[in-house]
Design a protein around this motif. Structure first.
Motif, short mmCIF file in Angstrom:
data_model
loop_
_atom_site.label_atom_id
_atom_site.label_comp_id
_atom_site.label_asym_id
_atom_site.label_seq_id
_atom_site.Cartn_x
_atom_site.Cartn_y
_atom_site.Cartn_z
N LEU A 170 51.38 11.55 42.89
CA LEU A 170 51.94 12.06 41.63
C LEU A 170 51.27 11.36 40.46
N ARG A 207 53.55 8.70 47.07
CA ARG A 207 54.98 8.79 47.32
C ARG A 207 55.28 8.91 48.81
N GLU A 267 62.60 15.69 42.72
CA GLU A 267 62.18 15.92 41.33
C GLU A 267 62.82 14.91 40.38
N ALA A 274 61.00 11.65 40.78
CA ALA A 274 59.69 11.71 40.13
C ALA A 274 59.83 11.54 38.62
#
Length: 153
Positions: A14, A23, A39, A42
């Motif tokens: 990412l 990740r 999400e 992140a």
């Protein structure tokens, strides 16, 4: 306390600002984490990056472990700084609010199920970041711990 291995999967790389974050996702079974949780994690990662990195010429690479544990959802971020130092910050989310992460107040670095990624990443950084004359960033970012059960002695 019984022993039960966890399942580890790659979450890919990412980009976060000028950082590249590898990740890892860890669960009790091979059932993937909910997309909303991944999400939210992140989105929270920038808050865990080191603030001192602006004065350091180490490539901006890090790795994270998102772990749905037995008591919470844990998010650990480990960033390479000053060449060979590993910076760690972590957060957690409660099961009743799994997309709301808050930074940990205790200086925890990870549990037995999360540490296999740390062990692998240490070796990967030595191989690709420290041994070559110049860090091989792309090789490091491609070097993931294989997916599957983790945590066995």
């Amino acid at each position: 306390m019984g022993f039960s291995a966890r399942y580890l999967a790659s979450g890919g790389v990412l980009p976060v600002g000028d950082w590249q974050i590898k990740r890892y996702l860890v669960t009790v079974t091979d059932t993937p984490l909910d997309d909303a949780v991944v999400e939210a994690a992140a989105s929270f990662l920038p808050k865990l990056l080191p603030s001192s990195a602006g004065t350091d010429d180490t490539p901006r690479v890090a790795f994270s472990v998102l772990h749905k544990g037995m008591d919470a959802i844990w998010l650990n971020l480990y960033a390479w700084v000053y060449g060979e130092i590993l910076h760690c910050r972590a957060a957690s989310a409660a099961f009743d609010a799994p997309t709301v992460f808050t930074p940990l107040r205790e200086p925890l670095i990870g549990c037995v199920w999360e540490l296999p990624a740390l062990v692998h990443e240490r070796s990967a950084w030595v191989r690709h970041g420290l041994q070559p004359p110049e860090p091989a960033v792309e090789a490091y970012l491609a070097d993931f711990l294989p997916e599957g059960p983790v945590g066995a002695p």
